[in-house]
Design a protein around this motif. Structure first.
Motif, PDB file in Angstrom:
ATOM      1  N   LEU A  22       0.824  -1.209   0.000  1.00 25.04           N
ATOM      2  CA  LEU A  22       0.000   0.000   0.000  1.00 25.04           C
ATOM      3  C   LEU A  22       0.854   1.253   0.000  1.00 25.04           C
ATOM      4  O   LEU A  22       0.542   2.233  -0.688  1.00 25.04           O
ATOM      5  CB  LEU A  22      -0.940  -0.015   1.209  1.00 25.04           C
ATOM      6  CG  LEU A  22      -2.079  -1.041   1.154  1.00 25.04           C
ATOM      7  CD1 LEU A  22      -2.761  -1.160   2.511  1.00 25.04           C
ATOM      8  CD2 LEU A  22      -3.093  -0.667   0.075  1.00 25.04           C
ATOM      9  N   ALA A  23       1.938   1.242   0.764  1.00 21.79           N
ATOM     10  CA  ALA A  23       2.829   2.405   0.788  1.00 21.79           C
ATOM     11  C   ALA A  23       3.461   2.632  -0.580  1.00 21.79           C
ATOM     12  O   ALA A  23       3.553   3.768  -1.056  1.00 21.79           O
ATOM     13  CB  ALA A  23       3.905   2.218   1.857  1.00 21.79           C
ATOM     14  N   ASP A  24       3.894   1.549  -1.228  1.00 29.56           N
ATOM     15  CA  ASP A  24       4.468   1.675  -2.573  1.00 29.56           C
ATOM     16  C   ASP A  24       3.436   2.215  -3.555  1.00 29.56           C
ATOM     17  O   ASP A  24       3.778   2.881  -4.536  1.00 29.56           O
ATOM     18  CB  ASP A  24       4.968   0.313  -3.070  1.00 29.56           C
ATOM     19  CG  ASP A  24       6.185  -0.178  -2.302  1.00 29.56           C
ATOM     20  OD1 ASP A  24       6.841   0.658  -1.634  1.00 29.56           O
ATOM     21  OD2 ASP A  24       6.485  -1.386  -2.376  1.00 29.56           O
ATOM     22  N   PHE A  25       2.169   1.931  -3.298  1.00 28.62           N
ATOM     23  CA  PHE A  25       1.077   2.371  -4.162  1.00 28.62           C
ATOM     24  C   PHE A  25       0.615   3.784  -3.830  1.00 28.62           C
ATOM     25  O   PHE A  25      -0.252   4.340  -4.495  1.00 28.62           O
ATOM     26  CB  PHE A  25      -0.089   1.386  -4.018  1.00 28.62           C
ATOM     27  CG  PHE A  25      -1.101   1.457  -5.119  1.00 28.62           C
ATOM     28  CD1 PHE A  25      -0.726   1.468  -6.459  1.00 28.62           C
ATOM     29  CD2 PHE A  25      -2.453   1.484  -4.820  1.00 28.62           C
ATOM     30  CE1 PHE A  25      -1.670   1.516  -7.466  1.00 28.62           C
ATOM     31  CE2 PHE A  25      -3.409   1.519  -5.831  1.00 28.62           C
ATOM     32  CZ  PHE A  25      -3.009   1.542  -7.153  1.00 28.62           C
ATOM     33  N   GLY A  26       1.193   4.355  -2.772  1.00 25.50           N
ATOM     34  CA  GLY A  26       0.825   5.722  -2.383  1.00 25.50           C
ATOM     35  C   GLY A  26      -0.442   5.804  -1.573  1.00 25.50           C
ATOM     36  O   GLY A  26      -1.053   6.877  -1.485  1.00 25.50           O
ATOM     37  N   ALA A  27      -0.851   4.701  -0.959  1.00 30.45           N
ATOM     38  CA  ALA A  27      -2.078   4.687  -0.154  1.00 30.45           C
ATOM     39  C   ALA A  27      -1.706   4.438   1.305  1.00 30.45           C
ATOM     40  O   ALA A  27      -1.542   3.291   1.723  1.00 30.45           O
ATOM     41  CB  ALA A  27      -3.034   3.612  -0.658  1.00 30.45           C
ATOM     42  N   GLU A  28      -1.555   5.499   2.048  1.00 33.76           N
ATOM     43  CA  GLU A  28      -1.214   5.403   3.461  1.00 33.76           C
ATOM     44  C   GLU A  28      -2.487   5.488   4.302  1.00 33.76           C
ATOM     45  O   GLU A  28      -3.432   6.192   3.944  1.00 33.76           O
ATOM     46  CB  GLU A  28      -0.258   6.534   3.858  1.00 33.76           C
ATOM     47  CG  GLU A  28       1.047   6.558   3.067  1.00 33.76           C
ATOM     48  CD  GLU A  28       2.083   5.586   3.606  1.00 33.76           C
ATOM     49  OE1 GLU A  28       1.754   4.864   4.573  1.00 33.76           O
ATOM     50  OE2 GLU A  28       3.198   5.557   3.064  1.00 33.76           O
ATOM     51  N   THR A  32       3.169   2.339 -11.211  1.00 32.93           N
ATOM     52  CA  THR A  32       2.281   2.776 -10.122  1.00 32.93           C
ATOM     53  C   THR A  32       1.319   3.852 -10.584  1.00 32.93           C
ATOM     54  O   THR A  32       0.109   3.780 -10.336  1.00 32.93           O
ATOM     55  CB  THR A  32       3.119   3.286  -8.934  1.00 32.93           C
ATOM     56  OG1 THR A  32       3.964   2.234  -8.470  1.00 32.93           O
ATOM     57  CG2 THR A  32       2.216   3.741  -7.794  1.00 32.93           C
ATOM     58  N   ASP A  33       1.832   4.888 -11.262  1.00 30.56           N
ATOM     59  CA  ASP A  33       0.960   5.967 -11.719  1.00 30.56           C
ATOM     60  C   ASP A  33      -0.109   5.450 -12.674  1.00 30.56           C
ATOM     61  O   ASP A  33      -1.285   5.807 -12.566  1.00 30.56           O
ATOM     62  CB  ASP A  33       1.776   7.062 -12.413  1.00 30.56           C
ATOM     63  CG  ASP A  33       2.487   7.978 -11.435  1.00 30.56           C
ATOM     64  OD1 ASP A  33       2.100   8.012 -10.249  1.00 30.56           O
ATOM     65  OD2 ASP A  33       3.438   8.666 -11.858  1.00 30.56           O
ATOM     66  N   ALA A  34       0.310   4.621 -13.615  1.00 29.51           N
ATOM     67  CA  ALA A  34      -0.638   4.112 -14.611  1.00 29.51           C
ATOM     68  C   ALA A  34      -1.704   3.250 -13.955  1.00 29.51           C
ATOM     69  O   ALA A  34      -2.890   3.331 -14.308  1.00 29.51           O
ATOM     70  CB  ALA A  34       0.103   3.321 -15.692  1.00 29.51           C
ATOM     71  N   LEU A  35      -1.313   2.421 -12.980  1.00 33.02           N
ATOM     72  CA  LEU A  35      -2.284   1.551 -12.319  1.00 33.02           C
ATOM     73  C   LEU A  35      -3.271   2.376 -11.506  1.00 33.02           C
ATOM     74  O   LEU A  35      -4.483   2.136 -11.553  1.00 33.02           O
ATOM     75  CB  LEU A  35      -1.577   0.532 -11.435  1.00 33.02           C
ATOM     76  CG  LEU A  35      -2.480  -0.497 -10.751  1.00 33.02           C
ATOM     77  CD1 LEU A  35      -3.304  -1.264 -11.773  1.00 33.02           C
ATOM     78  CD2 LEU A  35      -1.655  -1.455  -9.896  1.00 33.02           C
ATOM     79  N   ARG A  36      -2.774   3.350 -10.763  1.00 34.18           N
ATOM     80  CA  ARG A  36      -3.683   4.202  -9.986  1.00 34.18           C
ATOM     81  C   ARG A  36      -4.661   4.912 -10.913  1.00 34.18           C
ATOM     82  O   ARG A  36      -5.863   4.951 -10.660  1.00 34.18           O
ATOM     83  CB  ARG A  36      -2.890   5.230  -9.165  1.00 34.18           C
ATOM     84  CG  ARG A  36      -2.293   4.697  -7.884  1.00 34.18           C
ATOM     85  CD  ARG A  36      -1.834   5.831  -6.986  1.00 34.18           C
ATOM     86  NE  ARG A  36      -2.966   6.605  -6.498  1.00 34.18           N
ATOM     87  CZ  ARG A  36      -3.248   6.778  -5.202  1.00 34.18           C
ATOM     88  NH1 ARG A  36      -2.496   6.199  -4.279  1.00 34.18           N
ATOM     89  NH2 ARG A  36      -4.274   7.504  -4.849  1.00 34.18           N
ATOM     90  N   TYR A  37      -4.128   5.494 -11.972  1.00 36.84           N
ATOM     91  CA  TYR A  37      -4.976   6.252 -12.886  1.00 36.84           C
ATOM     92  C   TYR A  37      -6.007   5.337 -13.542  1.00 36.84           C
ATOM     93  O   TYR A  37      -7.195   5.690 -13.658  1.00 36.84           O
ATOM     94  CB  TYR A  37      -4.114   6.930 -13.950  1.00 36.84           C
ATOM     95  CG  TYR A  37      -4.805   8.054 -14.684  1.00 36.84           C
ATOM     96  CD1 TYR A  37      -4.563   9.387 -14.340  1.00 36.84           C
ATOM     97  CD2 TYR A  37      -5.688   7.803 -15.729  1.00 36.84           C
ATOM     98  CE1 TYR A  37      -5.185  10.425 -15.016  1.00 36.84           C
ATOM     99  CE2 TYR A  37      -6.319   8.830 -16.406  1.00 36.84           C
ATOM    100  CZ  TYR A  37      -6.062  10.133 -16.054  1.00 36.84           C
ATOM    101  OH  TYR A  37      -6.684  11.155 -16.725  1.00 36.84           O
TER     102      TYR A  37
END
Length: 551
Positions: A241-247, A390-395
Motif C-alpha cells: 500500500l505504501a508503494d502504491f501511495g495509499a497510506e 504505479t501511476d498508470a495503475l492508480r490512474y
C-alpha cells in the motif's frame, strides 16, 4: 472571474432586483453556472430565471430580462443574452476571464480547494482485506479510489480518518493458520485453505525465526504460526500500500474488540435499547425493525460472538473516536452489508442517513483473468505495479466510476503514447515544465503578476483554456460530494487536450518567426501556461498520481 465569482454576481443581481421591488421572491442560496455546449452562447450560462419564475408568478423570460439588466452593470461582464425559455448566456469581459490566470498562479497548490465540508469528520474505511494473502487488483481499486476520495474530501475542508480494518480473529484466520502449518510440515493444503507461493514463504520465515516450533504441541505451534503469520502478512500488505501511495491513519484489529471488552459492551448497549432477544439458544438483534432483510445473530448458541457482533462494536468504536459520518467502500459481493450497517446505526439510536454511507464498487480484471487468494493464481497489487507502473495503475483504477467493472489492458496502460490516458495528461504537464525551462534559458521570466496584461489573451484557444481552468474548483468539489474521483481524471484529460490545441496555434516564446509574439503577449501566455501546469499538478495530486517535469 471564476465561475464561483460569476455565480455570486448572479445572486447579487437577483438580490438587487428584489431590493428594488422588481421581483417578489426569496433570494436562493446558490446559482448554477455552467459552460454552454456551444461557444456561440457565451462563456457561461445560468438557469436562475427559470428557477425563480414560478415563485415570482411571472414568465421566465421576463424574470431573465430583469436579472440580465442588473448583470450588465457588472464591470467584469461584457454581454448578457436571454435565450430560449429564459436562460441567461453570459460573456465575460476579456480581462475578467483572463484575470483567472493571476488567481490560479497566486493561489498555487491551494487552487481547487474549498471549505464546503469544513467542520465535518468522516471515517473512510477501504481495502480492509483480511491478512490471509497479498492484495490483488480488486483491493488495488479500493486503495486507489479510497485514497483519492480521501484526498478530495480533505481538499473540500473535511477531517478524514483513513482506516483499514482487518479480521484477525475468525474462521478465515484459522484456515490461514492451518495452511501455514501444513506448508511448514510438508502436508497438502487443507480443504478450504490457502495456497500459493506466499504461503510457503511465510511458513518458511516463521519456522526459521522460531527453531523447534514444529516440535511444539499443536496448540502452541498453531498460535506461533497464527500470530507471526498475520504479522508478516500485514507487514507485506502495508508495504504494498505504501508503494502504491495509499497510506492509512489507522490499521484496526478486530481482535482488539474482543480483548478490550467492546464486544460485550455493544451487546449491553443494544440490550439497554430493547432491541435484543433470545431464540434457539442464541442472542439476536431485531435488525428487521430497522430495514434489514432479517434479524441478525449477535451471540451463537455456543456462546461465540458473530462477525455481526464485531460490526456493532466497531461502529461504536468509530463513533467514540469522533467520526460523524462513517463511509464504507465495499466490493460488489457486499450488497447485503448495506441494510445491516444502517440497522446497526439505528439500533444504537443514530440516524443512518446521517452517520452511514456505503459505496459499492465493481470488480477488476486483467484481460478477464480471475483472482483467488486460495488458489494462488491471483494478479497481485505488486505485480500490477510492475506490469504498468504505479501511476498508470492508480490512474487506470480511478478513471472509471466505481460502479463500473474494469478490464485493464496491459499494453495500453504500459505504453508511452497519447493513447495511454495517464501518459497523455502527464506529458502535458512535462511539456509545460519544459516550456518554463526553455523560457528561463532564453532569459524570459514572468514580471510581477499585477503588471501582466491578461486582456491580451483574446485568441479563441486561449479562451477555451481559460474556461477549462475555471472549472477545476467545481470539478474537485463535485468529485468529493458525489464520491466520484473519476471526474477529476476525465477533467484532466480534457484540460490536457485543450492545452495541446492551444499550444499548436498560439506561439508562447519569442522567436525569429513572423508570428513571434511581443513581450507583453509572451508574459501573458507564459502566465497562462504556468496556471495550466499548476492545475494539472493539483489535479493529479488529488488522485495520487505524480506530475513529472520530464518524460
Amino acid at each position: 472571474m471564476t465561475p464561483e465569482e460569476l455565480a455570486a454576481a448572479v445572486l447579487a443581481a437577483v438580490r438587487a432586483a428584489v431590493d428594488a421591488g422588481e421581483l417578489a421572491v426569496s433570494v436562493p442560496d446558490s446559482a448554477v453556472v455552467e459552460r454552454p455546449k456551444s461557444r456561440e452562447h457565451g462563456d457561461y450560462a445560468t438557469n436562475v430565471a427559470l428557477r425563480l419564475a414560478k415563485p415570482a408568478g411571472r414568465p421566465p423570460r421576463e424574470v431573465a430580462e430583469l436579472i440580465a439588466a442588473r448583470l450588465r452593470e457588472h464591470a467584469g461582464i461584457a454581454r448578457v443574452d436571454v435565450a430560449g425559455p429564459g436562460f441567461l448566456n453570459v460573456t465575460l469581459a476579456k480581462d475578467a476571464l483572463a484575470g483567472l490566470v493571476r488567481t490560479v498562479v497566486e493561489t498555487g497548490p491551494a487552487y481547487g480547494r474549498g471549505e464546503v465540508n469544513a467542520g465535518r469528520h468522516l471515517n473512510l474505511e477501504y481495502v480492509s482485506a483480511n491478512p490471509t494473502g497479498p492484495l490483488h487488483l480488486a483491493h488495488a481499486r479500493w486503495a486507489a479510489t479510497g485514497d483519492s476520495l480521501a484526498r478530495l474530501l480533505v481538499a473540500s475542508g473535511a477531517e478524514v480518518t483513513r482506516e483499514y480494518y482487518f479480521n484477525d480473529a475468525g474462521a478465515q484466520i484459522d484456515r490461514f493458520t492451518a495452511s501455514l502449518v501444513a506448508a511448514a510440515t510438508g502436508q497438502p493444503t487443507p480443504q478450504s485453505g490457502y495456497g500459493g507461493d506466499y504461503i510457503e514463504q511465510i511458513a518458511t520465515a516463521v519456522a526459521a525465526a522460531n527453531p523447534g516450533v514444529l516440535d511444539e504441541p499443536e496448540e502452541k505451534r498453531s498460535e506461533v504460526f497464527r500470530s507471526e503469520g498475520i504479522e508478516l502478512m500485514l507487514a507485506s500488505i502495508k508495504r504494498s500500500l505504501a508503494d502504491f501511495g495509499a497510506e492509512f491513519d489507522v490499521y484496526f484489529s478486530e481482535r482488539t474488540l474482543h480483548v478490550n471488552g467492546e464486544i460485550d459492551e455493544a451487546v449491553t448497549r443494544l440490550r439497554e435499547q430493547g432491541h435484543v432477544y433470545e431464540a434457539d439458544g442464541a442472542l439476536w438483534l431485531h435488525t428487521s425493525e430497522f430495514g434489514d432483510d432479517k434479524d441478525r445473530v449477535l451471540v451463537r448458541s455456543d456462546g461465540r460472538p458473530t462477525y455481526f457482533n464485531a460490526d456493532c462494536a466497531y461502529y461504536l468504536d468509530k463513533r467514540r473516536r469522533g467520526a460523524d459520518r462513517l463511509v464504507y467502500l465495499l466490493g460488489a459481493d457486499h450488497h447485503g452489508y448495506v441494510g445491516r450497517l444502517r440497522a446497526i446505526a439505528a439500533a444504537f439510536g443514530d440516524d443512518p442517513d446521517q452517520t452511514i454511507e456505503v459505496i459499492i464498487g465493481q470488480l477488476v480484471s486483467l484481460h478477464g483473468g480471475r483472482m483467488s487468494k486460495r488458489a494462488g493464481n491471483l494478479v497481485t497489487l505488486d505485480e500490477g505495479m510492475r506490469l504498468i507502473g504505479t501511476d498508470a495503475l492508480r490512474y487506470a483504477l480511478v478513471r472509471w466510476s466505481m460502479d463500473s467493472p474494469i478490464d485493464i489492458d496491459v499494453e495500453l496502460w504500459a505504453a508511452r503514447t497519447n493513447d495511454n490516458p495517464v501518459f497523455y495528461v502527464q506529458y502535458a504537464h512535462a511539456r509545460l515544465a519544459s516550456l518554463g525551462r526553455n523560457a528561463r534559458e532564453l532569459g524570459v521570466s514572468l514580471p510581477p503578476l499585477a503588471e501582466i496584461d491578461y486582456g491580451l489573451l483574446s485568441h479563441e484557444r486561449e479562451g477555451d483554456l481559460l474556461r477549462a481552468l475555471g472549472e477545476f474548483p467545481r470539478v474537485a468539489a463535485a468529485a468529493a460530494e458525489l464520491r466520484a474521483p473519476h471526474r477529476v481524471a476525465r477533467y484532466l484529460e480534457e484540460l490536457a487536450g485543450t492545452y495541446h490545441r492551444f499550444y499548436d496555434v498560439c506561439r508562447v516564446l519569442p522567436s525569429e518567426h513572423e508570428d513571434s509574439p511581443g513581450p507583453d503577449l509572451v508574459h501573458a501566455r507564459l502566465a497562462l501556461c504556468e496556471a495550466t501546469r499548476i492545475v494539472l499538478e493539483n489535479g493529479l495530486g488529488l488522485i495520487g498520481v505524480s506530475a513529472p517535469d520530464r518524460m
